[in-house]
Motif scaffolding. Structure first.
Motif, PDB file in Angstrom:
ATOM      1  N   ILE A  20     -64.544 -58.414-126.119  1.00 33.26           N
ATOM      2  CA  ILE A  20     -64.629 -57.575-127.313  1.00 33.26           C
ATOM      3  C   ILE A  20     -63.630 -58.142-128.313  1.00 33.26           C
ATOM      4  O   ILE A  20     -62.420 -57.950-128.188  1.00 33.26           O
ATOM      5  N   VAL A  21     -64.145 -58.885-129.278  1.00 32.43           N
ATOM      6  CA  VAL A  21     -63.298 -59.592-130.237  1.00 32.43           C
ATOM      7  C   VAL A  21     -62.712 -58.624-131.261  1.00 32.43           C
ATOM      8  O   VAL A  21     -61.542 -58.715-131.638  1.00 32.43           O
ATOM      9  N   VAL A  22     -63.541 -57.707-131.735  1.00 33.56           N
ATOM     10  CA  VAL A  22     -63.113 -56.632-132.638  1.00 33.56           C
ATOM     11  C   VAL A  22     -63.517 -55.324-131.968  1.00 33.56           C
ATOM     12  O   VAL A  22     -64.659 -55.194-131.508  1.00 33.56           O
ATOM     13  N   PRO A  23     -62.608 -54.341-131.856  1.00 32.10           N
ATOM     14  CA  PRO A  23     -62.919 -53.114-131.115  1.00 32.10           C
ATOM     15  C   PRO A  23     -64.250 -52.494-131.521  1.00 32.10           C
ATOM     16  O   PRO A  23     -64.607 -52.454-132.701  1.00 32.10           O
ATOM     17  N   LEU A  24     -64.979 -52.009-130.518  1.00 30.69           N
ATOM     18  CA  LEU A  24     -66.236 -51.310-130.757  1.00 30.69           C
ATOM     19  C   LEU A  24     -65.925 -49.850-131.068  1.00 30.69           C
ATOM     20  O   LEU A  24     -65.246 -49.172-130.287  1.00 30.69           O
ATOM     21  N   VAL A  25     -66.416 -49.369-132.198  1.00 35.01           N
ATOM     22  CA  VAL A  25     -66.087 -48.021-132.660  1.00 35.01           C
ATOM     23  C   VAL A  25     -67.360 -47.199-132.793  1.00 35.01           C
ATOM     24  O   VAL A  25     -68.312 -47.607-133.466  1.00 35.01           O
ATOM     25  N   ILE A  26     -67.362 -46.044-132.151  1.00 33.34           N
ATOM     26  CA  ILE A  26     -68.455 -45.077-132.239  1.00 33.34           C
ATOM     27  C   ILE A  26     -67.902 -43.822-132.896  1.00 33.34           C
ATOM     28  O   ILE A  26     -66.813 -43.355-132.538  1.00 33.34           O
ATOM     29  N   ARG A  27     -68.649 -43.258-133.854  1.00 29.57           N
ATOM     30  CA  ARG A  27     -68.161 -42.089-134.587  1.00 29.57           C
ATOM     31  C   ARG A  27     -69.167 -40.941-134.515  1.00 29.57           C
ATOM     32  O   ARG A  27     -70.365 -41.135-134.744  1.00 29.57           O
ATOM     33  N   GLN A  28     -68.644 -39.757-134.236  1.00 33.36           N
ATOM     34  CA  GLN A  28     -69.486 -38.566-134.209  1.00 33.36           C
ATOM     35  C   GLN A  28     -70.015 -38.235-135.599  1.00 33.36           C
ATOM     36  O   GLN A  28     -71.154 -37.791-135.741  1.00 33.36           O
ATOM     37  N   ASP A  29     -69.197 -38.450-136.652  1.00 30.61           N
ATOM     38  CA  ASP A  29     -69.643 -38.096-137.998  1.00 30.61           C
ATOM     39  C   ASP A  29     -70.684 -39.070-138.542  1.00 30.61           C
ATOM     40  O   ASP A  29     -71.158 -38.911-139.671  1.00 30.61           O
ATOM     41  N   CYS A  30     -71.044 -40.063-137.740  1.00 31.01           N
ATOM     42  CA  CYS A  30     -72.187 -40.924-138.063  1.00 31.01           C
ATOM     43  C   CYS A  30     -73.196 -40.831-136.917  1.00 31.01           C
ATOM     44  O   CYS A  30     -73.757 -41.837-136.468  1.00 31.01           O
ATOM     45  N   SER A  31     -73.372 -39.606-136.420  1.00 27.17           N
ATOM     46  CA  SER A  31     -74.352 -39.308-135.363  1.00 27.17           C
ATOM     47  C   SER A  31     -74.100 -40.112-134.098  1.00 27.17           C
ATOM     48  O   SER A  31     -75.033 -40.544-133.421  1.00 27.17           O
ATOM     49  N   PHE A  32     -72.811 -40.307-133.766  1.00 28.11           N
ATOM     50  CA  PHE A  32     -72.411 -41.069-132.585  1.00 28.11           C
ATOM     51  C   PHE A  32     -73.046 -42.461-132.568  1.00 28.11           C
ATOM     52  O   PHE A  32     -73.501 -42.946-131.536  1.00 28.11           O
ATOM     53  N   ARG A  33     -73.032 -43.108-133.718  1.00 24.83           N
ATOM     54  CA  ARG A  33     -73.552 -44.472-133.811  1.00 24.83           C
ATOM     55  C   ARG A  33     -72.401 -45.471-133.745  1.00 24.83           C
ATOM     56  O   ARG A  33     -71.254 -45.164-134.069  1.00 24.83           O
ATOM     57  N   LEU A  34     -72.734 -46.677-133.325  1.00 24.69           N
ATOM     58  CA  LEU A  34     -71.770 -47.772-133.328  1.00 24.69           C
ATOM     59  C   LEU A  34     -71.598 -48.225-134.772  1.00 24.69           C
ATOM     60  O   LEU A  34     -72.533 -48.747-135.386  1.00 24.69           O
ATOM     61  N   VAL A  35     -70.403 -48.036-135.337  1.00 29.64           N
ATOM     62  CA  VAL A  35     -70.199 -48.284-136.762  1.00 29.64           C
ATOM     63  C   VAL A  35     -69.503 -49.609-137.044  1.00 29.64           C
ATOM     64  O   VAL A  35     -69.530 -50.086-138.188  1.00 29.64           O
ATOM     65  N   SER A  36     -68.878 -50.210-136.034  1.00 24.90           N
ATOM     66  CA  SER A  36     -68.218 -51.497-136.249  1.00 24.90           C
ATOM     67  C   SER A  36     -67.854 -52.111-134.912  1.00 24.90           C
ATOM     68  O   SER A  36     -67.829 -51.438-133.879  1.00 24.90           O
ATOM     69  N   GLY A  37     -67.555 -53.399-134.932  1.00 23.61           N
ATOM     70  CA  GLY A  37     -67.120 -54.097-133.727  1.00 23.61           C
ATOM     71  C   GLY A  37     -67.767 -55.455-133.593  1.00 23.61           C
ATOM     72  O   GLY A  37     -68.744 -55.779-134.286  1.00 23.61           O
ATOM     73  N   GLU A  38     -67.205 -56.264-132.708  1.00 25.74           N
ATOM     74  CA  GLU A  38     -67.715 -57.615-132.495  1.00 25.74           C
ATOM     75  C   GLU A  38     -67.535 -57.996-131.031  1.00 25.74           C
ATOM     76  O   GLU A  38     -66.464 -57.792-130.456  1.00 25.74           O
ATOM     77  N   VAL A  39     -68.594 -58.528-130.427  1.00 25.53           N
ATOM     78  CA  VAL A  39     -68.582 -58.921-129.022  1.00 25.53           C
ATOM     79  C   VAL A  39     -68.975 -60.388-128.912  1.00 25.53           C
ATOM     80  O   VAL A  39     -69.912 -60.845-129.575  1.00 25.53           O
ATOM     81  N   LYS A  40     -68.259 -61.123-128.050  1.00 26.05           N
ATOM     82  CA  LYS A  40     -68.552 -62.532-127.819  1.00 26.05           C
ATOM     83  C   LYS A  40     -68.969 -62.727-126.373  1.00 26.05           C
ATOM     84  O   LYS A  40     -68.237 -62.378-125.451  1.00 26.05           O
ATOM     85  N   HIS A  41     -70.165 -63.277-126.174  1.00 16.23           N
ATOM     86  CA  HIS A  41     -70.674 -63.597-124.842  1.00 16.23           C
ATOM     87  C   HIS A  41     -70.597 -65.111-124.649  1.00 16.23           C
ATOM     88  O   HIS A  41     -71.095 -65.871-125.478  1.00 16.23           O
TER      89      HIS A  41
END
Length: 310
Positions: free
Chosen positions: A241-262
């Motif tokens: 997880i290069v940039v933290p994965l952020v989920i927000r309730q005020d956006c209907s519990f959607r993933l609003v930001s983050g970056e993952v490297k495989h």
């Protein structure tokens, strides 16, 4: 409201990672890299289900006075596709979650057993309290293509900061850690591999619940690794997880930001979330789409960039 928070937490990460798995698979196919495609899908599904069981454990723990250390509470069943049995007499105490194969989630079914073990005298609300979560043939089947993964093994789930999620609005933040060195994964082609897990989830409250997930394992110069091991093809991989994965309730519990490297021997893929259609970071789109960008780089240096909605 507190019951709703538990229900939201039990579903948020599952719903997010289902779409990431499907989209990663599509991007990899476009790059004609079958192994990378399948590994991205496998990793997303396994990571999702580990988090989903942790959410179920939170929900089960927080509805039992003897496990949490709360003075009073009503015991309710907040896991829609399972029955929960509590044993507060034995040492260690246990909570047995039996998944019934129900389809209340719509996109997947679960069957099998998860056992949560906690030593006598430990209360989940206390800082550094830990439990052992044992997976016993937990089979998760994706409805869209009937493909399954089966999880066995155990993990340690630690309430690093202390506190209960039901009291999150008053506490500010709560930090949980998930670690495992022996997660056995059986894929739909009957290949079996052992994966390791090391991640941290920070729950905060800012106009609703916010969940921030990071990887905590380091291998040489690579940091932020959340899962690693051998993929179904027998090749080494690491997902960071290069940039933290952020989920927000005020956006209907959607993933609003983050970056993952495989990273695999064949390809490196970096997925960035929370973008608009042009690939620029954006605020919550309401009922519209977020977009994510995947950049695939093959062993020969060729690359492909795809932007797709989620």
């Amino acid at each position: 409201m507190k019951k709703k928070i538990l229900l939201y937490l039990a579903s948020a990460l599952f719903l997010v990672a289902i779409f990431t798995a499907c989209k990663k698979e599509t991007g990899a196919s476009a790059d004609n890299t079958a192994e990378a495609s399948m590994q991205s899908d496998d990793q997303a599904r396994v990571s999702t289900e580990v988090d989903a069981v942790a959410n179920d454990a939170d929900a089960a723990l927080e509805t039992s006075t003897s496990f949490t250390g709360r003075y009073s509470q009503a015991q309710i069943n907040v896991i829609c596709d399972a029955t929960v049995v509590y044993d507060s007499v034995s040492n260690p105490r246990s909570i047995t979650i039996t998944y019934n194969g129900g389809s209340c989630w719509g996109s997947r079914t679960r069957s099998g057993v998860v056992v949560i073990s906690m030593a006598q005298g430990v209360h989940w609300k206390d800082a550094s309290a830990s439990i052992t979560i044992t997976f016993q043939n937990l089979k998760i089947t994706r409805v869209s293509d009937n493909k399954s993964v089966t999880l066995n093994g155990s993990q340690t789930y630690t309430n690093v900061s202390g506190g209960l999620l039901i009291n999150l609005p008053n506490l500010g933040t709560i930090t949980h850690a998930i670690t495992s060195s022996n997660m056995s994964i059986t894929f739909d082609n009957n290949s079996q591999r052992t994966w390791q897990v090391a991640k941290q989830r920070v729950f905060s409250y800012n106009n609703g619940v916010v969940i921030t997930t990071t990887g905590t394992h380091t291998d040489g110069s690579v940091t932020g690794i959340a899962e690693w091991g051998l993929n179904r093809f027998g090749h080494a991989f690491a997902s960071s997880i290069v940039v933290p994965l952020v989920i927000r309730q005020d956006c209907s519990f959607r993933l609003v930001s983050g970056e993952v490297k495989h990273t695999t021997p064949l390809v490196t893929a970096i997925a960035t979330f929370g973008l608009n259609a042009t690939g620029t970071p954006t605020s919550c789109p309401g009922t519209g789409h977020y977009y994510f960008e995947v950049v695939w780089t093959g062993a020969n240096g060729n690359s492909l960039t795809v932007i797709m909605p989620y």
